[in-house]
Design a protein around this motif. Structure first.
Motif, PDB file in Angstrom:
ATOM      1  N   THR A 128       0.831  -1.204   0.000  1.00  0.00           N
ATOM      2  CA  THR A 128       0.000   0.000   0.000  1.00  0.00           C
ATOM      3  C   THR A 128       0.869   1.259   0.000  1.00  0.00           C
ATOM      4  O   THR A 128       0.611   2.200  -0.759  1.00  0.00           O
ATOM      5  CB  THR A 128      -0.953  -0.001   1.214  1.00  0.00           C
ATOM      6  N   GLY A 129       1.921   1.288   0.821  1.00  0.00           N
ATOM      7  CA  GLY A 129       2.824   2.437   0.851  1.00  0.00           C
ATOM      8  C   GLY A 129       3.518   2.657  -0.482  1.00  0.00           C
ATOM      9  O   GLY A 129       3.675   3.792  -0.944  1.00  0.00           O
ATOM     10  N   TRP A 130       3.927   1.568  -1.110  1.00  0.00           N
ATOM     11  CA  TRP A 130       4.596   1.661  -2.405  1.00  0.00           C
ATOM     12  C   TRP A 130       3.645   2.160  -3.482  1.00  0.00           C
ATOM     13  O   TRP A 130       3.997   3.034  -4.272  1.00  0.00           O
ATOM     14  CB  TRP A 130       5.177   0.303  -2.772  1.00  0.00           C
ATOM     15  N   LEU A 131       2.433   1.619  -3.503  1.00  0.00           N
ATOM     16  CA  LEU A 131       1.452   2.075  -4.486  1.00  0.00           C
ATOM     17  C   LEU A 131       1.134   3.553  -4.286  1.00  0.00           C
ATOM     18  O   LEU A 131       0.987   4.290  -5.259  1.00  0.00           O
ATOM     19  CB  LEU A 131       0.193   1.214  -4.424  1.00  0.00           C
ATOM     20  N   ASP A 132       1.052   4.000  -3.043  1.00  0.00           N
ATOM     21  CA  ASP A 132       0.861   5.426  -2.778  1.00  0.00           C
ATOM     22  C   ASP A 132       2.034   6.241  -3.328  1.00  0.00           C
ATOM     23  O   ASP A 132       1.844   7.331  -3.859  1.00  0.00           O
ATOM     24  CB  ASP A 132       0.725   5.693  -1.278  1.00  0.00           C
ATOM     25  N   SER A 133       3.241   5.697  -3.208  1.00  0.00           N
ATOM     26  CA  SER A 133       4.425   6.441  -3.653  1.00  0.00           C
ATOM     27  C   SER A 133       4.494   6.577  -5.171  1.00  0.00           C
ATOM     28  O   SER A 133       5.099   7.525  -5.670  1.00  0.00           O
ATOM     29  CB  SER A 133       5.710   5.791  -3.113  1.00  0.00           C
ATOM     30  N   ILE A 134       3.896   5.660  -5.913  1.00  0.00           N
ATOM     31  CA  ILE A 134       3.913   5.764  -7.377  1.00  0.00           C
ATOM     32  C   ILE A 134       2.603   6.310  -7.945  1.00  0.00           C
ATOM     33  O   ILE A 134       2.493   6.530  -9.147  1.00  0.00           O
ATOM     34  CB  ILE A 134       4.260   4.412  -8.048  1.00  0.00           C
TER      35      ILE A 134
END
Length: 187
Positions: free
Chosen positions: A166-172
């Motif tokens: 979830t954090g990674w998807l938010d970052s991209i």
């Protein structure tokens, strides 16, 4: 057609499971159905301007493929089909699966090989992920204090997978034109 292509290589099916989780979070309008690269045509792959690519690291830090004792063809066999393609104007984010306890010196090395391949062909690469909180010793996929993509360890830290994903998807999200995860109805 979906805006973002999701492609993966796999041996055990775990990389596929993560690809499906990503697709479920955003739905068919934004994300394509995840496709294994051993079932992908070059034209289909090249039809997307935004790509999320997944890979496990096999053995002693190898891309999945027949020479790494994978059961089926994978990234090792697919990348040569893309050698003459230009990725100028395409944005790529990579996630990788590895085992930082059993393979602490090669943790998610396959991410490095994908990153280098697409970087050499003009892609814009995004989705770097902090190395904080991991217990590996070395990785080709580290640049400074970040991995060259999302690092997931389903063998030893599966309880952190959803949070990291979830954090990674938010970052991209902004780079890929995706809503932030907090705004999702499909999660």
């Amino acid at each position: 057609m979906a805006k973002i292509g999701i492609f993966f290589g796999t041996d055990t099916g775990n990389t596929r499971k993560i690809a499906k989780q990503i697709q479920r979070k955003y739905g068919d309008e934004l994300m394509s159905k995840p496709l294994n690269v051993n079932r992908t045509e070059v034209d289909d792959f090249m039809s997307y301007d935004y790509l999320i690519l997944g890979t496990p690291t096999l053995g002693d830090g190898l891309l999945p493929g027949l020479s790494a004792d994978a059961e089926n063809e994978s990234w090792e066999e697919f990348l040569p089909k893309l050698e003459d393609q230009s990725f100028d104007g395409k944005t790529i984010a990579i996630y990788g699966l590895g085992d930082q306890v059993t393979y602490p010196l090669e943790f998610i090395n396959a991410v490095y090989f994908l990153h280098e391949f697409f970087d050499e062909r003009g892609a814009t690469l995004t989705g770097y992920w902090p190395t904080d909180g991991y217990g590996f010793e070395d990785s080709l996929a580290v640049d400074g204090d970040h991995f060259l993509g999302l690092a997931l360890d389903l063998d030893n830290e599966s309880m952190l997978t959803d949070e990291r994903l979830t954090g990674w998807l938010d970052s991209i999200a902004s780079t890929f034109g995706m809503p932030m995860s907090a705004d999702l109805t499909n999660a």
